[in-house]
Design an enzyme around this catalytic site. Structure first.
Site, PDB file in Angstrom:
ATOM      1  N   TYR A 186     -52.507 -48.245 -49.269  1.00 20.28           N
ATOM      2  CA  TYR A 186     -52.091 -49.222 -48.248  1.00 20.28           C
ATOM      3  C   TYR A 186     -51.017 -48.625 -47.326  1.00 20.28           C
ATOM      4  O   TYR A 186     -51.071 -48.777 -46.098  1.00 20.28           O
ATOM      5  CB  TYR A 186     -51.558 -50.459 -48.974  1.00 20.28           C
ATOM      6  CG  TYR A 186     -51.201 -51.644 -48.115  1.00 20.28           C
ATOM      7  CD1 TYR A 186     -52.172 -52.492 -47.604  1.00 20.28           C
ATOM      8  CD2 TYR A 186     -49.864 -51.951 -47.858  1.00 20.28           C
ATOM      9  CE1 TYR A 186     -51.822 -53.605 -46.849  1.00 20.28           C
ATOM     10  CE2 TYR A 186     -49.515 -53.068 -47.110  1.00 20.28           C
ATOM     11  CZ  TYR A 186     -50.497 -53.891 -46.612  1.00 20.28           C
ATOM     12  OH  TYR A 186     -50.164 -54.993 -45.865  1.00 20.28           O
ATOM     13  N   GLY A 212     -47.049 -47.814 -55.795  1.00 20.35           N
ATOM     14  CA  GLY A 212     -48.208 -48.639 -56.147  1.00 20.35           C
ATOM     15  C   GLY A 212     -49.130 -48.891 -54.969  1.00 20.35           C
ATOM     16  O   GLY A 212     -50.161 -49.558 -55.108  1.00 20.35           O
ATOM     17  N   GLN A 213     -48.747 -48.371 -53.807  1.00 24.47           N
ATOM     18  CA  GLN A 213     -49.542 -48.635 -52.591  1.00 24.47           C
ATOM     19  C   GLN A 213     -49.743 -47.371 -51.750  1.00 24.47           C
ATOM     20  O   GLN A 213     -49.578 -47.411 -50.533  1.00 24.47           O
ATOM     21  CB  GLN A 213     -48.859 -49.703 -51.732  1.00 24.47           C
ATOM     22  CG  GLN A 213     -48.870 -51.097 -52.341  1.00 24.47           C
ATOM     23  CD  GLN A 213     -48.519 -52.175 -51.341  1.00 24.47           C
ATOM     24  OE1 GLN A 213     -47.674 -51.974 -50.473  1.00 24.47           O
ATOM     25  NE2 GLN A 213     -49.160 -53.330 -51.452  1.00 24.47           N
TER      26      GLN A 213
HETATM   27  P1  NDP Z   1     -54.810 -62.741 -46.313  1.00 22.10           P
HETATM   28  O1  NDP Z   1     -55.296 -62.077 -47.566  1.00 22.10           O
HETATM   29  O2  NDP Z   1     -54.166 -64.079 -46.406  1.00 22.10           O
HETATM   30  O3  NDP Z   1     -56.016 -62.816 -45.261  1.00 22.10           O
HETATM   31  C1  NDP Z   1     -56.736 -61.669 -44.989  1.00 22.10           C
HETATM   32  C2  NDP Z   1     -57.724 -61.937 -43.892  1.00 22.10           C
HETATM   33  O4  NDP Z   1     -58.442 -60.708 -43.633  1.00 22.10           O
HETATM   34  C3  NDP Z   1     -58.763 -62.972 -44.297  1.00 22.10           C
HETATM   35  O5  NDP Z   1     -59.099 -63.764 -43.182  1.00 22.10           O
HETATM   36  C4  NDP Z   1     -59.949 -62.118 -44.701  1.00 22.10           C
HETATM   37  O6  NDP Z   1     -61.207 -62.745 -44.524  1.00 22.10           O
HETATM   38  C5  NDP Z   1     -59.824 -60.962 -43.749  1.00 22.10           C
HETATM   39  N1  NDP Z   1     -60.544 -59.789 -44.222  1.00 22.10           N
HETATM   40  C6  NDP Z   1     -60.336 -59.089 -45.354  1.00 22.10           C
HETATM   41  N2  NDP Z   1     -61.231 -58.082 -45.447  1.00 22.10           N
HETATM   42  C7  NDP Z   1     -62.015 -58.176 -44.345  1.00 22.10           C
HETATM   43  C8  NDP Z   1     -63.122 -57.437 -43.874  1.00 22.10           C
HETATM   44  N3  NDP Z   1     -63.616 -56.386 -44.541  1.00 22.10           N
HETATM   45  N4  NDP Z   1     -63.693 -57.806 -42.702  1.00 22.10           N
HETATM   46  C9  NDP Z   1     -63.215 -58.866 -42.001  1.00 22.10           C
HETATM   47  N5  NDP Z   1     -62.170 -59.598 -42.396  1.00 22.10           N
HETATM   48  C10 NDP Z   1     -61.584 -59.262 -43.569  1.00 22.10           C
HETATM   49  O7  NDP Z   1     -53.844 -61.673 -45.638  1.00 22.10           O
HETATM   50  P2  NDP Z   1     -52.468 -61.872 -44.835  1.00 22.10           P
HETATM   51  O8  NDP Z   1     -52.591 -62.961 -43.864  1.00 22.10           O
HETATM   52  O9  NDP Z   1     -51.370 -61.890 -45.803  1.00 22.10           O
HETATM   53  O10 NDP Z   1     -52.362 -60.464 -44.080  1.00 22.10           O
HETATM   54  C11 NDP Z   1     -52.841 -60.282 -42.756  1.00 22.10           C
HETATM   55  C12 NDP Z   1     -52.455 -58.880 -42.296  1.00 22.10           C
HETATM   56  O11 NDP Z   1     -51.039 -58.734 -42.351  1.00 22.10           O
HETATM   57  C13 NDP Z   1     -53.032 -57.767 -43.163  1.00 22.10           C
HETATM   58  O12 NDP Z   1     -53.379 -56.665 -42.360  1.00 22.10           O
HETATM   59  C14 NDP Z   1     -51.879 -57.409 -44.071  1.00 22.10           C
HETATM   60  O13 NDP Z   1     -51.984 -56.101 -44.545  1.00 22.10           O
HETATM   61  C15 NDP Z   1     -50.720 -57.589 -43.124  1.00 22.10           C
HETATM   62  N6  NDP Z   1     -49.442 -57.810 -43.782  1.00 22.10           N
HETATM   63  C16 NDP Z   1     -49.238 -58.912 -44.581  1.00 22.10           C
HETATM   64  C17 NDP Z   1     -48.020 -59.106 -45.159  1.00 22.10           C
HETATM   65  C18 NDP Z   1     -47.729 -60.303 -45.987  1.00 22.10           C
HETATM   66  O14 NDP Z   1     -46.606 -60.391 -46.493  1.00 22.10           O
HETATM   67  N7  NDP Z   1     -48.632 -61.245 -46.157  1.00 22.10           N
HETATM   68  C19 NDP Z   1     -46.927 -58.158 -45.000  1.00 22.10           C
HETATM   69  C20 NDP Z   1     -47.232 -57.046 -44.125  1.00 22.10           C
HETATM   70  C21 NDP Z   1     -48.457 -56.905 -43.557  1.00 22.10           C
HETATM   71  P3  NDP Z   1     -61.789 -63.774 -45.649  1.00 22.10           P
HETATM   72  O15 NDP Z   1     -61.023 -65.044 -45.436  1.00 22.10           O
HETATM   73  O16 NDP Z   1     -63.217 -63.881 -45.317  1.00 22.10           O
HETATM   74  O17 NDP Z   1     -61.516 -63.145 -46.981  1.00 22.10           O
END
Ligand code: NDP
Length: 241
Positions: free
Chosen positions: A147, A143-144
């Protein structure tokens, strides 16, 4: 003078915890975000950390945003490439748009965020670049495909960039989180989440703060001999070599 750190997606979730941890350790932190102004303004009011809005998938926006951060705070010493999105679907149902959106935000952002400032780091003989991948980039996840490809790409990017800049005092590393209790994971249906937790040997989701501490270590002077590495932080769910 304290070092300047930029954290992408630094106003919510894991990025928010990273911004706070780095501030706590004395860095001058700039938190980038993509579009959620309300969350960003709340974060700014609560933490006093300046916020900068730009799309990390857009090279010109990154170059302009990074220049603004350097003008306001000084030369960037630490980049944390944390911003990321998911657009899940099985490949046989995935649209080209779902594919492209994830690749541009999760992988193109690596180039977009580093290329404009790497020469400055090389000139100053210091830099710390920490890229957030994912357990699903290491093991693959149905599904990813989008990603998993982007997050595996982050690891390859990191290894190559680490070699290019090792002699210049710049380290480049990955933190690969498992399932962390943020909005991204809260969006997973409850039944699916229960089955995910059952696969985590420590028996719980990770905390954003636990990822932030790993990032802060890699940013520190103590981590100068570590480059091209991936720290997995997934509660033992997938133990990569
Ligand atoms: P969230 O969805 O909680 O937050 C995502 C953040 O990324 C937000 O601040 C968002 O900004 C920002 N963002 C998204 N798109 C853009 C863009 N085009 N330009 C600038 N900023 C952007 O994500 P998480 O905290 O859960 O995840 C953070 C990282 O960790 C990601 O890379 C994710 O893939 C990775 N990760 C997360 C896991 C999890 O379990 N949560 C597991 C493994 C990896 P805005 O607030 O403006 O939308």
């Amino acid at each position: 003078m304290s070092k300047v750190a930029i954290v992408t997606g630094g106003t919510r979730g894991i990025g928010q915890a990273i911004s706070l941890e780095l501030k706590h350790r004395g860095y001058r932190v700039a938190a980038n975000y993509g579009g959620n102004d309300e969350a960003a303004q709340k974060f700014k009011a609560e933490t006093d950390i300046p916020v900068f809005k730009w799309d990390v998938g857009d090279y010109d926006a990154c170059a302009a945003g990074l220049a603004e951060v350097e003008k306001e705070l000084g030369p960037i010493a630490v980049i944390v490439n944390n911003a990321g999105i998911t657009r899940d679907a099985m490949l046989h149902r995935m649209t080209p748009q779902q594919w492209r959106e994830v690749i541009r935000v999760d992988l193109d952002s690596m180039f977009n965020m580093v290329q404009p400032v790497i020469n400055g780091m090389r000139d100053r003989n210091f830099g710390r670049i920490i890229n957030i991948s994912s357990i699903n980039g290491q093991k693959g996840q149905m599904g990813q495909t989008n990603y998993s490809a982007a997050k595996a790409g982050v690891i390859g990017f990191t290894k190559a960039l680490a070699q290019e800049n090792a002699k210049k005092g710049i380290t480049v590393n990955v933190v690969a989180p498992g399932y962390i209790d943020t909005e991204m994971v809260q969006a997973v249906p409850e039944k699916v989440l229960e089955s995910i937790i059952a696969q985590i040997p420590v028996g719980r989701l990770g905390k954003a703060e636990e990822i932030a501490k790993a990032v802060a270590f890699l940013a520190s002077d103590d981590a100068g001999f570590i480059t091209g590495s991936t720290i997995t932080a997934n509660g033992g769910q997938y133990i990569a070599t």
